[in-house]
Design a protein around this motif. Structure first.
Motif, PDB file in Angstrom:
ATOM      1  N   GLN A  31     -70.503  53.960  61.513  1.00 40.75           N
ATOM      2  CA  GLN A  31     -71.525  53.519  61.840  1.00 40.75           C
ATOM      3  C   GLN A  31     -71.774  52.072  61.954  1.00 40.75           C
ATOM      4  OE1 GLN A  31     -72.486  55.366  59.130  1.00 40.75           O
ATOM      5  NE2 GLN A  31     -73.864  54.711  57.907  1.00 40.75           N
ATOM      6  N   VAL A  32     -71.687  51.651  60.355  1.00 43.57           N
ATOM      7  CA  VAL A  32     -70.979  49.919  60.477  1.00 43.57           C
ATOM      8  C   VAL A  32     -69.784  49.709  60.770  1.00 43.57           C
ATOM      9  CG1 VAL A  32     -73.338  49.394  59.667  1.00 43.57           C
ATOM     10  CG2 VAL A  32     -71.390  50.246  58.178  1.00 43.57           C
ATOM     11  N   HIS A  33     -68.854  50.389  61.331  1.00 40.01           N
ATOM     12  CA  HIS A  33     -66.449  50.409  60.292  1.00 40.01           C
ATOM     13  C   HIS A  33     -66.774  50.405  59.423  1.00 40.01           C
ATOM     14  CE1 HIS A  33     -66.606  49.803  64.995  1.00 40.01           C
ATOM     15  NE2 HIS A  33     -66.683  48.341  65.018  1.00 40.01           N
ATOM     16  N   SER A  72     -64.522  46.910  57.447  1.00 40.75           N
ATOM     17  CA  SER A  72     -65.007  45.534  57.836  1.00 40.75           C
ATOM     18  C   SER A  72     -65.434  44.766  56.845  1.00 40.75           C
ATOM     19  CB  SER A  72     -65.982  46.300  59.684  1.00 40.75           C
ATOM     20  OG  SER A  72     -66.818  46.758  58.580  1.00 40.75           O
ATOM     21  N   GLY A  73     -64.823  45.287  55.525  1.00 38.08           N
ATOM     22  CA  GLY A  73     -65.911  44.665  54.646  1.00 38.08           C
ATOM     23  C   GLY A  73     -66.767  44.459  54.475  1.00 38.08           C
ATOM     24  N   GLY A  74     -67.186  43.502  53.644  1.00 36.38           N
ATOM     25  CA  GLY A  74     -68.773  43.634  53.146  1.00 36.38           C
ATOM     26  C   GLY A  74     -69.421  43.898  54.055  1.00 36.38           C
ATOM     27  N   ASP A  75     -71.402  44.518  54.239  1.00 35.06           N
ATOM     28  CA  ASP A  75     -71.829  44.793  54.458  1.00 35.06           C
ATOM     29  C   ASP A  75     -72.684  43.439  54.850  1.00 35.06           C
ATOM     30  OD1 ASP A  75     -74.335  45.813  56.149  1.00 35.06           O
ATOM     31  OD2 ASP A  75     -73.781  47.594  55.729  1.00 35.06           O
ATOM     32  N   GLN A  76     -72.834  42.985  55.726  1.00 32.09           N
ATOM     33  CA  GLN A  76     -73.114  41.938  56.186  1.00 32.09           C
ATOM     34  C   GLN A  76     -74.588  42.037  55.803  1.00 32.09           C
ATOM     35  OE1 GLN A  76     -71.232  38.771  56.016  1.00 32.09           O
ATOM     36  NE2 GLN A  76     -70.679  40.121  54.673  1.00 32.09           N
ATOM     37  N   TYR A 116     -60.288  49.074  62.839  1.00 27.94           N
ATOM     38  CA  TYR A 116     -59.617  47.612  62.381  1.00 27.94           C
ATOM     39  C   TYR A 116     -60.147  47.351  60.628  1.00 27.94           C
ATOM     40  CZ  TYR A 116     -62.590  45.322  66.566  1.00 27.94           C
ATOM     41  OH  TYR A 116     -62.593  45.470  67.406  1.00 27.94           O
ATOM     42  N   GLY A 120     -63.152  41.869  53.917  1.00 27.65           N
ATOM     43  CA  GLY A 120     -63.283  42.636  52.759  1.00 27.65           C
ATOM     44  C   GLY A 120     -61.993  43.879  53.367  1.00 27.65           C
ATOM     45  N   THR A 142     -62.544  37.324  58.604  1.00 29.89           N
ATOM     46  CA  THR A 142     -63.428  36.581  59.452  1.00 29.89           C
ATOM     47  C   THR A 142     -64.435  35.729  57.742  1.00 29.89           C
ATOM     48  OG1 THR A 142     -64.513  38.020  58.494  1.00 29.89           O
ATOM     49  CG2 THR A 142     -63.530  39.039  60.266  1.00 29.89           C
ATOM     50  N   SER A 148     -67.899  32.783  53.607  1.00 30.14           N
ATOM     51  CA  SER A 148     -67.103  33.446  52.933  1.00 30.14           C
ATOM     52  C   SER A 148     -65.672  33.273  52.737  1.00 30.14           C
ATOM     53  CB  SER A 148     -66.908  35.576  53.140  1.00 30.14           C
ATOM     54  OG  SER A 148     -66.734  35.937  51.752  1.00 30.14           O
ATOM     55  N   GLN A 176     -57.432  37.536  64.943  1.00 25.46           N
ATOM     56  CA  GLN A 176     -57.204  39.587  64.573  1.00 25.46           C
ATOM     57  C   GLN A 176     -55.645  39.925  65.340  1.00 25.46           C
ATOM     58  OE1 GLN A 176     -59.763  42.193  66.691  1.00 25.46           O
ATOM     59  NE2 GLN A 176     -61.738  41.313  65.723  1.00 25.46           N
TER      60      GLN A 176
HETATM   61  C1  2NE Z   1     -65.299  44.732  62.847  1.00 24.12           C
HETATM   62  C2  2NE Z   1     -65.699  43.782  64.042  1.00 24.12           C
HETATM   63  C3  2NE Z   1     -64.538  42.984  64.879  1.00 24.12           C
HETATM   64  C4  2NE Z   1     -64.941  45.073  65.188  1.00 24.12           C
HETATM   65  O1  2NE Z   1     -65.794  44.686  66.638  1.00 24.12           O
HETATM   66  P1  2NE Z   1     -67.019  45.996  67.815  1.00 24.12           P
HETATM   67  O2  2NE Z   1     -67.035  45.057  68.364  1.00 24.12           O
HETATM   68  O3  2NE Z   1     -65.773  46.624  68.567  1.00 24.12           O
HETATM   69  O4  2NE Z   1     -67.478  46.790  67.094  1.00 24.12           O
HETATM   70  P2  2NE Z   1     -69.381  45.853  66.352  1.00 24.12           P
HETATM   71  O5  2NE Z   1     -69.814  46.077  67.192  1.00 24.12           O
HETATM   72  O6  2NE Z   1     -69.060  44.536  65.917  1.00 24.12           O
HETATM   73  O7  2NE Z   1     -69.689  47.123  65.511  1.00 24.12           O
HETATM   74  C5  2NE Z   1     -69.949  47.997  65.835  1.00 24.12           C
HETATM   75  C6  2NE Z   1     -71.393  47.697  64.147  1.00 24.12           C
HETATM   76  O8  2NE Z   1     -71.229  48.206  62.736  1.00 24.12           O
HETATM   77  C7  2NE Z   1     -71.562  46.622  62.513  1.00 24.12           C
HETATM   78  C8  2NE Z   1     -72.083  45.760  63.434  1.00 24.12           C
HETATM   79  O9  2NE Z   1     -73.239  44.714  63.581  1.00 24.12           O
HETATM   80  C9  2NE Z   1     -72.083  46.761  65.043  1.00 24.12           C
HETATM   81  O10 2NE Z   1     -73.068  47.416  64.495  1.00 24.12           O
HETATM   82  P3  2NE Z   1     -74.404  48.284  65.819  1.00 24.12           P
HETATM   83  O11 2NE Z   1     -74.651  46.499  66.523  1.00 24.12           O
HETATM   84  O12 2NE Z   1     -73.584  49.428  66.535  1.00 24.12           O
HETATM   85  O13 2NE Z   1     -76.043  48.958  65.129  1.00 24.12           O
HETATM   86  N1  2NE Z   1     -71.024  46.182  61.617  1.00 24.12           N
HETATM   87  C10 2NE Z   1     -69.847  45.639  61.852  1.00 24.12           C
HETATM   88  N2  2NE Z   1     -68.869  45.253  60.806  1.00 24.12           N
HETATM   89  C11 2NE Z   1     -70.024  45.275  59.499  1.00 24.12           C
HETATM   90  C12 2NE Z   1     -69.707  45.023  58.779  1.00 24.12           C
HETATM   91  N3  2NE Z   1     -68.959  44.017  57.788  1.00 24.12           N
HETATM   92  N4  2NE Z   1     -71.735  43.994  58.288  1.00 24.12           N
HETATM   93  C13 2NE Z   1     -72.143  44.970  58.733  1.00 24.12           C
HETATM   94  N5  2NE Z   1     -72.519  45.584  59.704  1.00 24.12           N
HETATM   95  C14 2NE Z   1     -71.740  45.923  60.517  1.00 24.12           C
HETATM   96  C15 2NE Z   1     -66.941  43.342  63.805  1.00 24.12           C
HETATM   97  O14 2NE Z   1     -67.958  44.067  63.259  1.00 24.12           O
HETATM   98  C16 2NE Z   1     -67.029  42.430  62.519  1.00 24.12           C
HETATM   99  O15 2NE Z   1     -66.346  40.946  62.989  1.00 24.12           O
HETATM  100  N6  2NE Z   1     -67.458  42.837  61.354  1.00 24.12           N
HETATM  101  C17 2NE Z   1     -67.659  41.723  60.687  1.00 24.12           C
HETATM  102  C18 2NE Z   1     -66.725  41.458  59.762  1.00 24.12           C
HETATM  103  C19 2NE Z   1     -66.852  40.962  58.491  1.00 24.12           C
HETATM  104  O16 2NE Z   1     -67.167  39.626  58.907  1.00 24.12           O
HETATM  105  N7  2NE Z   1     -66.712  41.222  57.097  1.00 24.12           N
HETATM  106  C20 2NE Z   1     -67.133  40.210  56.458  1.00 24.12           C
HETATM  107  C21 2NE Z   1     -65.943  39.887  55.649  1.00 24.12           C
HETATM  108  S1  2NE Z   1     -66.428  39.077  53.955  1.00 24.12           S
HETATM  109  C22 2NE Z   1     -66.535  40.189  53.039  1.00 24.12           C
HETATM  110  O17 2NE Z   1     -66.177  40.758  53.415  1.00 24.12           O
HETATM  111  C23 2NE Z   1     -66.285  39.912  51.624  1.00 24.12           C
HETATM  112  C24 2NE Z   1     -64.952  38.270  51.079  1.00 24.12           C
HETATM  113  O18 2NE Z   1     -64.518  37.525  52.014  1.00 24.12           O
HETATM  114  C25 2NE Z   1     -65.580  38.690  49.478  1.00 24.12           C
HETATM  115  C26 2NE Z   1     -66.064  39.407  48.969  1.00 24.12           C
HETATM  116  C27 2NE Z   1     -66.713  40.269  49.717  1.00 24.12           C
HETATM  117  C28 2NE Z   1     -66.777  40.460  50.169  1.00 24.12           C
END
Ligand code: 2NE
Length: 272
Positions: A31-33, A72-76, A116, A120, A142, A148, A176
């Motif tokens: 549900q959160v990818h 999709s990495g850490g839950d934001q 995706y 993270g 991202t 981050s 991407q």
């Molecule tokens: C992955 C991406 C590009 C997909 O986009 P799209 O448009 O296909 O899907 P959507 O609508 O954004 O995502 C579907 C559902 O998943 C949730 C979204 O909020 C959405 O929820 P609803 O609106 O349906 O309720 N979702 C997706 N990714 C999530 C996340 N990471 N946390 C919480 N909810 C998430 C697009 O979804 C995207 O860009 N996601 C965010 C990617 C991101 O920025 N991740 C964090 C990077 S930082 C990290 O991971 C990290 C670090 O850098 C260092 C240490 C530890 C962790």
């Protein structure tokens, strides 16, 4: 393949399956990818530990539930000011511990990527020894967009994998890349139609299971030793110590101590 759930491997955020000497660990938050929260990472660490210690397991697959995302990495939504908040309010960056665990685990770990692998989640596939991508896979970082970065293995290993210029592009522009682009830059090992992803990944694991587990183990440690400094040498040398323990020469030292007599190493050759 007939996946089974072994005793003691039921979790909340992940799934654990095994069959034919292969463990499959699935992040199960579609549900959160398949974004991870601290509890997800804690469970992943436990599951990888389980696969590490199980002598029947020779290869491990890491994947995400569903066809839309590997991770999709850490839950934001639970990101606090100092890290990702667990249910008791403690803030973590514990995925870094998971990265080190996958890197040093002495069995091949294969990322099976559909959809995706972002942020993270992208680093997690990068850490895996091999990556098999479905044709719908999309890759990218991202961090600079969401405030981050992963300057450890996420930056250094990426540069070693795709080259410095490309690694900087990936991190500095947060674009991407599709599966074919990832293949061209050496970020994944192969791309297959989505419907064949699991069969192909299992086939790669089966091939590795036919090979010498010790040689694979030593090679994995060798690839790390080059880049991990003393920690890498420790890992490689630890494997050498483990092999040495299997010899009569090492056992003579142990036996002499236990039997309270002088050790007799004269019978062991000083090889050129
Ligand atoms: C992955 C991406 C590009 C997909 O986009 P799209 O448009 O296909 O899907 P959507 O609508 O954004 O995502 C579907 C559902 O998943 C949730 C979204 O909020 C959405 O929820 P609803 O609106 O349906 O309720 N979702 C997706 N990714 C999530 C996340 N990471 N946390 C919480 N909810 C998430 C697009 O979804 C995207 O860009 N996601 C965010 C990617 C991101 O920025 N991740 C964090 C990077 S930082 C990290 O991971 C990290 C670090 O850098 C260092 C240490 C530890 C962790």
């Amino acid at each position: 393949i007939d996946w089974q759930v072994p005793d003691g491997t039921r979790y909340n955020d992940i799934l654990y399956h095994q069959a034919e000497g292969i463990a499959k660990i699935t992040i199960n938050r579609p549900q959160v990818h398949n974004a991870f929260r601290p509890e997800t990472v804690m469970e992943l660490i436990q599951a990888f530990r389980h696969a590490h210690l199980d002598p029947n397991i020779g290869a491990i697959i890491l994947t995400g539930a569903g066809e839309r995302a590997f991770c999709s990495g850490g839950d934001q939504t639970i990101r606090g000011d100092g890290g990702y908040r667990d249910s008791s309010g403690v803030e973590h960056l514990n995925v870094l511990e998971l990265q080190r665990q996958i890197r040093t685990l002495p069995k091949p770990v294969v990322a099976m990527v559909a959809g995706y692998a972002i942020g993270g989640g992208h680093v997690l596939h990068l850490i895996c020894d091999l990556s098999i991508a479905a044709d719908n896979a999309r890759f990218g970082q991202t961090g600079p967009r969401v405030g981050s970065f992963d300057g450890g293995l996420g930056a250094g290993l990426l540069a070693r994998t795709v080259g410095m210029k490309k690694a900087k592009e990936i991190w500095f522009l947060c674009r991407q890349y599709d599966a074919q682009q990832a293949l061209q830059m050496g970020l994944v090992n192969t791309v297959v139609p989505l419907a064949e992803l699991e069969n192909e990944t299992v086939q790669w694991c089966r091939e590795m299971l036919q090979l010498s587990p010790t040689a694979l183990r030593m090679l994995k440690a060798s690839f790390n030793a080059e880049t991990d400094g003393l920690a890498g040498i420790q890992e490689l040398a630890g494997n050498a110590t483990g092999l040495f323990y299997l010899t009569a020469e090492a056992q003579e030292g142990r036996d002499a101590f236990v039997e309270k007599r002088p050790a007799d190493f004269n019978k062991f050759p000083r090889r050129p």
